[in-house]
Scaffold this motif. Sequence first.
Motif, mmCIF file in Angstrom:
data_model
loop_
_atom_site.group_PDB
_atom_site.id
_atom_site.type_symbol
_atom_site.label_atom_id
_atom_site.label_comp_id
_atom_site.label_asym_id
_atom_site.label_seq_id
_atom_site.Cartn_x
_atom_site.Cartn_y
_atom_site.Cartn_z
ATOM 1 N N ILE A 116 0.820 -1.240 0.062
ATOM 2 C CA ILE A 116 -0.141 -0.110 0.114
ATOM 3 C C ILE A 116 1.043 1.269 0.102
ATOM 4 O O ILE A 116 1.602 1.622 0.944
ATOM 5 C CB ILE A 116 -1.120 -0.053 1.246
ATOM 6 N N ASP B 262 1.402 5.197 -2.126
ATOM 7 C CA ASP B 262 0.722 6.268 -2.880
ATOM 8 C C ASP B 262 1.262 6.836 -3.932
ATOM 9 O O ASP B 262 0.686 7.454 -4.862
ATOM 10 C CB ASP B 262 -0.004 7.156 -1.956
ATOM 11 N N ARG C 257 5.546 2.883 -5.866
ATOM 12 C CA ARG C 257 4.721 1.653 -5.741
ATOM 13 C C ARG C 257 5.306 0.715 -6.980
ATOM 14 O O ARG C 257 5.339 -0.505 -6.503
ATOM 15 C CB ARG C 257 3.244 2.025 -5.979
ATOM 16 N N ASP D 68 0.561 -7.624 -4.951
ATOM 17 C CA ASP D 68 -0.874 -6.994 -5.102
ATOM 18 C C ASP D 68 -0.253 -5.488 -4.531
ATOM 19 O O ASP D 68 -0.266 -5.220 -3.390
ATOM 20 C CB ASP D 68 -1.951 -7.375 -4.568
ATOM 21 N N THR E 168 -1.535 -1.536 -3.994
ATOM 22 C CA THR E 168 -2.560 -0.360 -4.232
ATOM 23 C C THR E 168 -2.273 1.077 -3.915
ATOM 24 O O THR E 168 -1.358 1.216 -3.223
ATOM 25 C CB THR E 168 -3.816 -0.921 -3.096
ATOM 26 N N THR F 14 -4.031 3.452 -2.142
ATOM 27 C CA THR F 14 -4.672 4.219 -0.950
ATOM 28 C C THR F 14 -5.219 3.342 0.180
ATOM 29 O O THR F 14 -5.117 1.962 -0.276
ATOM 30 C CB THR F 14 -6.109 4.862 -1.265
ATOM 31 N N GLU G 293 -7.961 2.840 1.735
ATOM 32 C CA GLU G 293 -9.239 2.275 1.372
ATOM 33 C C GLU G 293 -9.190 1.067 0.491
ATOM 34 O O GLU G 293 -9.701 -0.017 0.793
ATOM 35 C CB GLU G 293 -10.234 3.271 0.975
ATOM 36 N N GLU G 294 -8.410 1.231 -0.598
ATOM 37 C CA GLU G 294 -8.252 0.153 -1.598
ATOM 38 C C GLU G 294 -7.580 -0.949 -0.983
ATOM 39 O O GLU G 294 -7.910 -2.106 -1.150
ATOM 40 C CB GLU G 294 -7.416 0.526 -2.679
ATOM 41 N N GLY G 295 -6.601 -0.814 0.098
ATOM 42 C CA GLY G 295 -5.790 -1.907 0.705
ATOM 43 C C GLY G 295 -6.571 -2.659 1.462
ATOM 44 O O GLY G 295 -6.608 -3.834 1.405
ATOM 45 N N ASP H 31 -9.894 -3.099 1.152
ATOM 46 C CA ASP H 31 -10.804 -3.792 0.463
ATOM 47 C C ASP H 31 -9.870 -5.097 -0.143
ATOM 48 O O ASP H 31 -10.566 -5.974 -0.309
ATOM 49 C CB ASP H 31 -11.231 -3.065 -0.908
ATOM 50 N N ARG H 32 -8.613 -4.802 -0.360
ATOM 51 C CA ARG H 32 -7.877 -5.914 -1.135
ATOM 52 C C ARG H 32 -7.549 -7.055 0.093
ATOM 53 O O ARG H 32 -7.174 -8.230 -0.445
ATOM 54 C CB ARG H 32 -6.519 -5.520 -1.486
#
Length: 231
Positions: A7, A9, A14, A29, A31, A33, A35-37, A39-40
Amino acid sequence: MSRVLLIEDDPAVREGVALALRRQNHDVDATATGEEGMDRLRAFRPDIVVLDLMLPGMTGLDVCRGIRAVDQTLPIIMATARGDEVDIVVGLEAGADDYVVKPVLARVLDARIRAVLRRAAGGPPGAGGLPKIDTYGDLAVDRAGLTVALNGEPIALAPSELRLLLTLSASPGQVFSRQQLLEAVWEHDYHGDARLVDACVKRLRTKMSEPPRAPRYIHTVRGFGYRFSAP
């Protein structure tokens, strides 16, 4: 092959870190943000999270606390561009197992990831010959099953917390310096950061319901380190 959730930004950082870790045979994987992290986490099911401290919106500290609210055992390495002591301590106390300061070499991050995953998979060096379960008052430490219970109730510990407790409790009464614990628990064989040890002890005491001024099990030896006592 370990599954790493990155994670971060900054797009360049990244992509560079993700590529380097893939070259080290990690499944990554990445991400942008917090929030995305979060979710993942459910879809990717990582073995470890590499988490930038300074994220927009949901900060790295928020993500760390969010992960620990649902999973106490998932390893977390915090990455920060700051060397600020307060930021590092707050991140460690939020539940991170280790940290790196950016920019970090890919081989260094790979070594930290592998060390944390080894801690998640096993006990301290030499633990194989110890009894399966040791009982210290209300505390039961299962060295074979890598579980800990207090008053019969399981305690969910992060990898560094578990290995620290296993190391200390294997030798009740022995005083360990912070550097000895850094080498045994974090595998930092150089003059490492004592804040890792102090923050981990603080989290461990909280989970073990240790009174801050009169701990039963993990005692501070002022100016040196820590020792474990069986009540």
